[in-house]
Write a protein that holds these residues in place. Structure first.
Motif, PDB file in Angstrom:
ATOM      1  N   ALA A 125       0.726  -1.131   0.062  1.00 61.64           N
ATOM      2  CA  ALA A 125       0.011  -0.285  -0.148  1.00 61.64           C
ATOM      3  C   ALA A 125       0.958   1.374  -0.001  1.00 61.64           C
ATOM      4  CB  ALA A 125      -0.953   0.193   1.348  1.00 61.64           C
ATOM      5  N   ALA A 126       2.177   1.201   0.125  1.00 63.83           N
ATOM      6  CA  ALA A 126       3.191   2.281   0.444  1.00 63.83           C
ATOM      7  C   ALA A 126       3.444   2.496  -0.890  1.00 63.83           C
ATOM      8  CB  ALA A 126       3.971   2.189   1.385  1.00 63.83           C
ATOM      9  N   ALA A 127       3.733   3.740  -1.416  1.00 64.26           N
ATOM     10  CA  ALA A 127       4.070   3.976  -2.764  1.00 64.26           C
ATOM     11  C   ALA A 127       5.399   4.858  -2.553  1.00 64.26           C
ATOM     12  CB  ALA A 127       3.180   5.333  -3.237  1.00 64.26           C
ATOM     13  N   ALA A 128       6.331   4.466  -3.680  1.00 73.52           N
ATOM     14  CA  ALA A 128       7.794   4.695  -3.510  1.00 73.52           C
ATOM     15  C   ALA A 128       7.808   6.573  -3.619  1.00 73.52           C
ATOM     16  CB  ALA A 128       8.366   4.150  -4.685  1.00 73.52           C
ATOM     17  N   PRO A 129       8.583   6.958  -2.939  1.00 79.93           N
ATOM     18  CA  PRO A 129       8.720   8.494  -2.962  1.00 79.93           C
ATOM     19  C   PRO A 129       8.839   8.969  -4.504  1.00 79.93           C
ATOM     20  CG  PRO A 129      10.103   7.642  -1.249  1.00 79.93           C
ATOM     21  CD  PRO A 129       9.699   6.509  -1.882  1.00 79.93           C
ATOM     22  N   ALA A 130       8.454  10.008  -4.795  1.00 76.55           N
ATOM     23  CA  ALA A 130       8.809  10.826  -5.936  1.00 76.55           C
ATOM     24  C   ALA A 130      10.341  11.196  -6.198  1.00 76.55           C
ATOM     25  CB  ALA A 130       8.154  12.069  -6.149  1.00 76.55           C
ATOM     26  N   THR A 131      10.849  11.226  -7.394  1.00 81.37           N
ATOM     27  CA  THR A 131      12.233  11.113  -7.595  1.00 81.37           C
ATOM     28  C   THR A 131      12.539  12.651  -8.019  1.00 81.37           C
ATOM     29  OG1 THR A 131      12.717   8.984  -7.845  1.00 81.37           O
ATOM     30  CG2 THR A 131      14.227  10.523  -8.770  1.00 81.37           C
ATOM     31  N   THR A 132      13.638  13.433  -7.418  1.00 83.60           N
ATOM     32  CA  THR A 132      13.892  14.558  -8.051  1.00 83.60           C
ATOM     33  C   THR A 132      15.357  14.155  -8.544  1.00 83.60           C
ATOM     34  OG1 THR A 132      13.368  15.657  -5.730  1.00 83.60           O
ATOM     35  CG2 THR A 132      14.961  16.733  -7.021  1.00 83.60           C
ATOM     36  N   ILE A 133      15.358  14.824  -9.858  1.00 79.29           N
ATOM     37  CA  ILE A 133      16.461  14.550 -10.923  1.00 79.29           C
ATOM     38  C   ILE A 133      17.416  15.560 -10.773  1.00 79.29           C
ATOM     39  CG2 ILE A 133      16.872  14.379 -13.257  1.00 79.29           C
ATOM     40  CD1 ILE A 133      15.141  12.158 -12.210  1.00 79.29           C
ATOM     41  N   VAL A 134      18.651  15.237 -10.517  1.00 82.87           N
ATOM     42  CA  VAL A 134      19.826  16.277 -10.447  1.00 82.87           C
ATOM     43  C   VAL A 134      20.663  15.547 -11.573  1.00 82.87           C
ATOM     44  CG1 VAL A 134      19.509  16.575  -7.884  1.00 82.87           C
ATOM     45  CG2 VAL A 134      21.015  14.822  -8.834  1.00 82.87           C
ATOM     46  N   ALA A 135      21.721  16.606 -11.896  1.00 84.87           N
ATOM     47  CA  ALA A 135      22.735  16.381 -12.824  1.00 84.87           C
ATOM     48  C   ALA A 135      23.607  15.270 -12.375  1.00 84.87           C
ATOM     49  CB  ALA A 135      23.400  17.790 -13.281  1.00 84.87           C
ATOM     50  N   ASP A 136      23.983  14.428 -13.175  1.00 83.08           N
ATOM     51  CA  ASP A 136      25.001  13.157 -12.514  1.00 83.08           C
ATOM     52  C   ASP A 136      25.363  12.694 -13.781  1.00 83.08           C
ATOM     53  OD1 ASP A 136      26.118  11.603 -10.683  1.00 83.08           O
ATOM     54  OD2 ASP A 136      24.741  10.189 -10.925  1.00 83.08           O
ATOM     55  N   SER A 137      26.567  12.154 -13.665  1.00 75.57           N
ATOM     56  CA  SER A 137      27.396  11.370 -14.704  1.00 75.57           C
ATOM     57  C   SER A 137      27.630   9.888 -14.211  1.00 75.57           C
ATOM     58  CB  SER A 137      28.577  12.230 -15.126  1.00 75.57           C
ATOM     59  OG  SER A 137      29.559  11.104 -15.783  1.00 75.57           O
ATOM     60  N   PRO A 138      26.872   9.182 -14.557  1.00 73.29           N
ATOM     61  CA  PRO A 138      27.234   7.664 -13.996  1.00 73.29           C
ATOM     62  C   PRO A 138      28.428   6.946 -14.472  1.00 73.29           C
ATOM     63  CG  PRO A 138      24.797   7.957 -14.824  1.00 73.29           C
ATOM     64  CD  PRO A 138      25.592   9.138 -15.192  1.00 73.29           C
ATOM     65  N   ALA A 139      28.837   7.650 -15.548  1.00 73.34           N
ATOM     66  CA  ALA A 139      30.362   6.956 -16.065  1.00 73.34           C
ATOM     67  C   ALA A 139      31.328   7.328 -15.222  1.00 73.34           C
ATOM     68  CB  ALA A 139      30.578   7.685 -17.356  1.00 73.34           C
ATOM     69  N   ALA A 140      31.126   8.484 -14.345  1.00 73.53           N
ATOM     70  CA  ALA A 140      31.996   8.946 -13.133  1.00 73.53           C
ATOM     71  C   ALA A 140      32.095   7.799 -12.050  1.00 73.53           C
ATOM     72  CB  ALA A 140      31.983  10.248 -12.834  1.00 73.53           C
ATOM     73  N   HIS A 141      30.966   7.160 -11.793  1.00 71.69           N
ATOM     74  CA  HIS A 141      31.017   6.132 -10.763  1.00 71.69           C
ATOM     75  C   HIS A 141      30.144   4.758 -11.342  1.00 71.69           C
ATOM     76  CE1 HIS A 141      26.742   7.412 -10.404  1.00 71.69           C
ATOM     77  NE2 HIS A 141      27.169   8.707 -10.394  1.00 71.69           N
ATOM     78  N   PRO A 142      31.045   4.107 -11.977  1.00 74.03           N
ATOM     79  CA  PRO A 142      30.335   2.700 -12.496  1.00 74.03           C
ATOM     80  C   PRO A 142      30.085   1.778 -11.802  1.00 74.03           C
ATOM     81  CG  PRO A 142      32.918   3.010 -12.874  1.00 74.03           C
ATOM     82  CD  PRO A 142      32.598   4.376 -12.204  1.00 74.03           C
ATOM     83  N   ASN A 143      30.658   2.206 -10.173  1.00 75.77           N
ATOM     84  CA  ASN A 143      30.407   0.805  -9.461  1.00 75.77           C
ATOM     85  C   ASN A 143      28.849   0.868  -8.528  1.00 75.77           C
ATOM     86  OD1 ASN A 143      32.618  -0.453 -10.296  1.00 75.77           O
ATOM     87  ND2 ASN A 143      33.445  -0.323  -8.288  1.00 75.77           N
ATOM     88  N   PHE A 144      28.068   2.151  -8.989  1.00 76.19           N
ATOM     89  CA  PHE A 144      27.039   2.351  -8.160  1.00 76.19           C
ATOM     90  C   PHE A 144      26.070   3.268  -8.892  1.00 76.19           C
ATOM     91  CE2 PHE A 144      29.771   5.383  -6.459  1.00 76.19           C
ATOM     92  CZ  PHE A 144      28.874   6.542  -6.447  1.00 76.19           C
ATOM     93  N   THR A 145      24.581   3.301  -8.778  1.00 78.37           N
ATOM     94  CA  THR A 145      23.941   4.352  -9.260  1.00 78.37           C
ATOM     95  C   THR A 145      23.110   4.937  -8.166  1.00 78.37           C
ATOM     96  OG1 THR A 145      21.845   2.687  -9.282  1.00 78.37           O
ATOM     97  CG2 THR A 145      23.101   2.730 -11.200  1.00 78.37           C
ATOM     98  N   VAL A 146      22.672   6.177  -8.415  1.00 75.59           N
ATOM     99  CA  VAL A 146      22.199   7.099  -7.369  1.00 75.59           C
ATOM    100  C   VAL A 146      20.638   7.692  -7.957  1.00 75.59           C
ATOM    101  CG1 VAL A 146      22.625   9.132  -5.888  1.00 75.59           C
ATOM    102  CG2 VAL A 146      24.321   7.835  -7.016  1.00 75.59           C
ATOM    103  N   ARG A 147      19.636   7.528  -6.896  1.00 72.29           N
ATOM    104  CA  ARG A 147      18.402   8.002  -6.826  1.00 72.29           C
ATOM    105  C   ARG A 147      18.305   9.304  -6.011  1.00 72.29           C
ATOM    106  NH1 ARG A 147      13.095   6.871  -5.088  1.00 72.29           N
ATOM    107  NH2 ARG A 147      13.871   5.343  -3.950  1.00 72.29           N
ATOM    108  N   VAL A 148      17.733  10.381  -6.345  1.00 71.89           N
ATOM    109  CA  VAL A 148      17.948  11.526  -5.535  1.00 71.89           C
ATOM    110  C   VAL A 148      16.191  11.841  -5.142  1.00 71.89           C
ATOM    111  CG1 VAL A 148      18.473  13.872  -5.095  1.00 71.89           C
ATOM    112  CG2 VAL A 148      20.087  12.219  -6.279  1.00 71.89           C
TER     113      VAL A 148
END
Length: 311
Positions: free
Chosen positions: A25-48
């Motif tokens: 019944a619980a909804a996942a929080p809404a995501t705020t998009i920020v500038a990010d370069s996943p290529a700079a951190h290939p060992n993880f992803t980020v949700r803001v």
């Protein structure tokens, strides 16, 4: 060495972690998009998510960032939550290389804080995530803010023998790495271990699922890195206040008491200048689920303290 038998002490040693699922019944929080370069951190992803003071939430072994969904739902109105998912865990794509895995994660997380211009973010870390928070803070003490360490220790390899060194642990850790990398644990074995770490049946099922969906080679290397990295002397460099939340209820079958388990924590954190240890009465390893009200009370009060930022 039997793999199931070799992994069982890891649960008692606060090592293994996984994820849990939010109620339907619980909804996942809404995501705020920020500038990010996943290529700079290939060992993880980020949700803001959210606005306010930045907080990094780092999960434990085999778990994606969804383990923090309920925590994020509570804090997103007052904090900007940066939710980390490590590559290879909980169905996320495996990293291209596992060489120096956790060292690379540490350095990439510190680089992420710098490139995103986060001003001394607080870090909440569970199990492996707590270990990573300690390592980040000891490496660059001025880069991060206060730490909330959820059922984790500076050196997992010394739980049963405080005199153990990383070199002494290395042969056992190597044998464990080889066996875990082969992915021999079946669903029944995964569920047995999960039941020792979380109480709710639905969450045990989810913990099991994420464990089965994790990349065995990545999990094996992360375990090896934790077992052979001793942060006990390094925590002396940490300038931030630290809240350590410990569990002991799951270790009763091993003969542990609240007092004996707290003694292990205090011994391992002895060189940490500013920390407070609080022990859950009821929670297993997933304190943010098994003892949620207590977890939030402790974390709320700690993060709201004045003067937490490092000058």
């Amino acid at each position: 060495m039997n793999l199931t038998a070799s992994l069982r002490p890891l649960c008692a040693a606060l090592l293994l972690s996984a994820t849990a699922v939010m109620p339907a019944a619980a909804a996942a929080p809404a995501t705020t998009i920020v500038a990010d370069s996943p290529a700079a951190h290939p060992n993880f992803t980020v949700r803001v998510v959210g606005k306010g003071r930045p907080v990094l939430l780092i999960p434990g072994l085999t778990c994606p960032g969804a383990v923090w969904d309920e925590t994020v739902a509570r804090y997103q109105k007052q904090y900007q939550c940066h939710i980390i998912t490590l590559s290879g865990f909980g169905g996320a794509a495996a990293p291209a290389s596992t060489d120096k895995l956790l060292l690379n994660v540490r350095d990439q997380l510190l680089a992420y804080i710098k490139t995103q211009k986060l001003q001394q973010p607080a870090i909440i870390g569970h199990s492996l995530g707590g270990f990573m928070a300690l390592w980040m803070s000891a490496t660059q003490p001025a880069a991060v803010g206060p730490l909330v360490i959820v059922d984790s220790l500076p050196f997992m390899g010394a739980v049963q023998n405080p005199a153990a060194t990383a070199e002494q642990i290395r042969p056992m850790a190597e044998q464990m790495r080889q066996q875990v990398s082969q992915g021999h644990l079946n669903a029944t074995q995964q569920r047995q271990m999960a039941a020792g770490m979380v109480t709710d049946t639905a969450r045990i099922t989810q913990v099991t699922r994420w464990g089965l969906q994790s990349d065995p080679a990545t999990v094996a290397q992360a375990m090896y890195d934790m077992y052979t990295t001793d942060l006990r002397p390094d925590v002396a460099r940490i300038q931030q206040p630290v809240l350590v939340l410990g569990a002991w209820a799951a270790y009763k079958p091993y003969g542990s008491t609240k007092e004996s388990t707290a003694a292990i924590f205090n011994q391992q954190y002895a060189k940490l200048p500013h920390y407070r240890l609080e022990m859950s009465e009821a929670g297993k390893h997933f304190l943010m689920y098994d003892d949620q009200q207590w977890f939030f009370q402790q974390t709320d009060a700690f993060l709201k303290q004045p003067g937490l930022a490092v000058k």
